[in-house]
Design an enzyme around this catalytic site. Sequence first.
Site, mmCIF file in Angstrom:
data_model
loop_
_atom_site.group_PDB
_atom_site.id
_atom_site.type_symbol
_atom_site.label_atom_id
_atom_site.label_comp_id
_atom_site.label_asym_id
_atom_site.label_seq_id
_atom_site.Cartn_x
_atom_site.Cartn_y
_atom_site.Cartn_z
ATOM 1 C CE LYS A 65 -7.170 2.441 1.086
ATOM 2 N NZ LYS A 65 -7.760 3.424 2.086
ATOM 3 C CE1 TYR A 78 -4.008 1.178 -0.975
ATOM 4 C CE2 TYR A 78 -3.574 2.876 0.782
ATOM 5 C CZ TYR A 78 -4.183 2.457 -0.095
ATOM 6 O OH TYR A 78 -5.199 3.083 -0.721
ATOM 7 N NE ARG A 127 -7.393 11.875 -3.433
ATOM 8 C CZ ARG A 127 -7.779 11.046 -2.258
ATOM 9 N NH1 ARG A 127 -8.396 11.913 -1.531
ATOM 10 N NH2 ARG A 127 -7.172 9.969 -1.971
ATOM 11 C CD GLU A 134 -9.871 4.013 -0.893
ATOM 12 O OE1 GLU A 134 -10.792 3.560 -0.027
ATOM 13 O OE2 GLU A 134 -9.049 4.883 -0.397
ATOM 14 C CG ASP A 135 -7.730 7.235 -3.579
ATOM 15 O OD1 ASP A 135 -8.192 7.841 -2.495
ATOM 16 O OD2 ASP A 135 -6.537 6.808 -4.001
ATOM 17 C CG ASP A 170 -10.967 4.426 3.761
ATOM 18 O OD1 ASP A 170 -11.116 4.279 4.829
ATOM 19 O OD2 ASP A 170 -9.706 4.411 3.513
ATOM 20 C CG ASP A 171 -10.736 8.647 -0.057
ATOM 21 O OD1 ASP A 171 -9.358 8.096 0.131
ATOM 22 O OD2 ASP A 171 -11.269 8.431 -0.949
ATOM 23 C CG ASN A 189 -0.710 9.010 2.486
ATOM 24 O OD1 ASN A 189 0.345 9.145 3.212
ATOM 25 N ND2 ASN A 189 -1.831 8.992 2.890
HETATM 26 P P1 NAD Z 1 -9.105 16.604 -1.613
HETATM 27 O O1 NAD Z 1 -8.560 16.899 -3.007
HETATM 28 O O2 NAD Z 1 -10.380 16.387 -1.283
HETATM 29 O O3 NAD Z 1 -8.561 18.207 -0.657
HETATM 30 C C1 NAD Z 1 -7.617 18.521 -0.902
HETATM 31 C C2 NAD Z 1 -7.852 20.259 -0.003
HETATM 32 O O4 NAD Z 1 -6.480 20.694 -0.127
HETATM 33 C C3 NAD Z 1 -8.491 20.855 -0.750
HETATM 34 O O5 NAD Z 1 -9.525 21.667 0.310
HETATM 35 C C4 NAD Z 1 -7.907 22.090 -1.531
HETATM 36 O O6 NAD Z 1 -8.377 23.280 -1.539
HETATM 37 C C5 NAD Z 1 -6.834 22.141 -0.399
HETATM 38 N N1 NAD Z 1 -5.351 22.599 -0.896
HETATM 39 C C6 NAD Z 1 -4.906 22.380 -2.146
HETATM 40 N N2 NAD Z 1 -3.748 23.207 -2.183
HETATM 41 C C7 NAD Z 1 -3.651 23.755 -1.148
HETATM 42 C C8 NAD Z 1 -2.629 24.712 -0.640
HETATM 43 N N3 NAD Z 1 -1.811 25.162 -1.579
HETATM 44 N N4 NAD Z 1 -2.856 25.267 0.657
HETATM 45 C C9 NAD Z 1 -3.902 25.021 1.315
HETATM 46 N N5 NAD Z 1 -4.571 24.106 0.922
HETATM 47 C C10 NAD Z 1 -4.630 23.326 -0.152
HETATM 48 O O7 NAD Z 1 -8.276 15.705 -1.130
HETATM 49 P P2 NAD Z 1 -8.379 14.630 0.284
HETATM 50 O O8 NAD Z 1 -8.909 13.536 -0.040
HETATM 51 O O9 NAD Z 1 -8.906 15.487 1.331
HETATM 52 O O10 NAD Z 1 -6.928 14.157 0.522
HETATM 53 C C11 NAD Z 1 -5.798 15.400 0.846
HETATM 54 C C12 NAD Z 1 -4.584 14.713 1.196
HETATM 55 O O11 NAD Z 1 -4.641 13.882 2.473
HETATM 56 C C13 NAD Z 1 -3.991 13.556 -0.011
HETATM 57 O O12 NAD Z 1 -2.703 14.039 0.062
HETATM 58 C C14 NAD Z 1 -4.162 12.171 0.748
HETATM 59 O O13 NAD Z 1 -3.106 11.478 0.428
HETATM 60 C C15 NAD Z 1 -3.968 12.384 2.121
HETATM 61 N N6 NAD Z 1 -4.872 11.609 3.186
HETATM 62 C C16 NAD Z 1 -4.185 10.848 3.970
HETATM 63 C C17 NAD Z 1 -4.902 9.953 4.728
HETATM 64 C C18 NAD Z 1 -4.045 9.133 5.831
HETATM 65 O O14 NAD Z 1 -3.003 9.392 5.873
HETATM 66 N N7 NAD Z 1 -4.944 8.281 6.501
HETATM 67 C C19 NAD Z 1 -6.216 9.680 4.330
HETATM 68 C C20 NAD Z 1 -6.628 10.294 3.586
HETATM 69 C C21 NAD Z 1 -6.175 11.395 2.796
#
Ligand code: NAD
Length: 550
Positions: A173, A102, A155, A244-245, A267-268, A407
């Site tokens: 997953k 993963y 995404r 997912e994603d 899950d996200d 990530n």
């Molecule tokens: P998303 O696309 O739904 O949201 C991203 C957010 O970040 C948006 O609100 C966007 O406006 C904001 N953003 C973008 N550029 C920015 C900047 N320069 N400054 C401030 N904010 C900014 O994505 P998501 O599903 O919410 O995921 C976001 C991140 O979180 C990804 O990298 C994902 O890998 C990570 N994530 C980690 C886990 C975990 O570790 N358990 C779980 C889910 C998501």
Amino acid sequence: MVKTPQLTALARRLGADLLHDPHLNKGTAFTEEERDRLRLRGLLPPRVFSETEQEMRVLENFRRKSSPLERYIFLSALKERNETLFYRVLIDHIGDMMPVVYTPTVGQACQEFGHIFQRAQGLFVSAGDRGRIAEVLRNWPERDVRVIVVTDGERILGLGDLGANGMGIPVGKLTLYTACAGVDPRQCLPVTLDVGTNNEELLKDPLYIGTLRHRLFGAEYDELIDEFMTAVDKVFPHAVVQFEDFANSNAFRLLTRYRDAACCFNDDIQGTASVTLAGIYSGLRITEQRLADQRFLFLGAGEAGIGIGDLIVAALGREGVDAAAARKLCWFVDSRGLVVGSRGNLEAHKLGYAHDHPPLRTLLEAVQALRPTVLIGVSGQPQTFTRPVLEALAEHVQRPMVFALSNPTSKAECTASDAYEWTGGRAIFASGSPFDPVTFGGRTFVPGQGNNAYIFPGVGLGVVLSGARRVVDEMFAVAARTLAQRVTRADLERGCIYPPLSSIREVSAHIAAATAEVAFELGLATVARPSDTLKWVKAGIYEPNYMRYA
Ligand code: NAD
């Protein structure tokens, strides 16, 4: 012992077939007797190896590979050859191998999917399959599917639109469903909705595996999803669907649309929320404070951020804080600065957190103005928790919590060593992708990984075993509390707010039991309530043991 009808059916198969069926293959572990009975003699090297010896060979080869991607390819091939051995090795070495099957390696695998492709895994449903999606689902060889992980590849992790290459995610997953919680691999179905890609690089790539077209959108996209959900209900009526994603515009919409109509979750949004809340609960065990005493600042107001905010608000509700007051403890900075009421054109999911405050452009300004106790990075933007940001955070808070969740590793808002160094060793730190232990100021810190794998396999198993008709937020709330309880004092003393991955099957069993309890409590279960839920869950767990063909 195999039951008679199965035995008869198996006896009819020729040995060579058996060696090519990953569910049944034992490779060099077929015994002398089995080799005679199943007509395998001569098809295998003469020496019979034990499972432990086979595992040794796998490990030797795994370690010999020169890069994580090579290790990913090696493990994928093993899974296609001998599934039992694959899961045995993965379960026994989950800490070393999870980052390969993963995140972070799966991200690179998806980026290069067409180039490393060897054999199809999972089910592809393409835009051109409209009108016959149920037929496509029926092509899947297993009938008793209980868990479906589906992506449309828009995404993938923090890597953006990878189209059909996103298949690595549902495959990965579901591998974790089996390895971490013990869902039978035959009950797992990875699905990629190949609705096109807007990634021009991929469209130009001669080895891209998806349909060469731009993404479906609007009514056509919605109709495809609708047909897919209806077909799942018809063909696999007992399956829970994990979204997912998906890009956040679709993720929120689809969850709102289907959460009360089908057995599904995202899950996200929900899994991330649960694992992060669990980390916060563990952090509170270190600071000996209450959730209601915290101020939360998020960088990123997407699926992960809003999902976490909503679950925090629900958890505060249990502590007697009303929703409006709870939301005021959660602040968001997105790509346009602090989310505030005076900003025009805010997306619907941000509105609940658009507070009254003068606009602020940067995260640093927000940290200085709001003095958060918990800083959560879910922006996909690397190195945004800069030295000034973390120093400002630590100025007002004795033990700030820092979650750099983006990530893969290359996207993390800061590294573990940055977090410890720039807060003078006071940060309670966790990340989305794993970081090695860090020694600072004479102490060694073990950074926790806020990995969704602590949550979704256990919740999924609880839903499957209880036959729950719906997945509800309360399941993610109890999963968070259960996970935090599994963190030991010794873990906390090392600065680690999650239990070691080596205990994940035990953790998942507890989460599954707690999830099933919610299903029984709320009348969502479709099986009889057992007298001892944990024991019952443990009895329903898949163990990778070879079948005895005797
Ligand atoms: P998303 O696309 O739904 O949201 C991203 C957010 O970040 C948006 O609100 C966007 O406006 C904001 N953003 C973008 N550029 C920015 C900047 N320069 N400054 C401030 N904010 C900014 O994505 P998501 O599903 O919410 O995921 C976001 C991140 O979180 C990804 O990298 C994902 O890998 C990570 N994530 C980690 C886990 C975990 O570790 N358990 C779980 C889910 C998501």
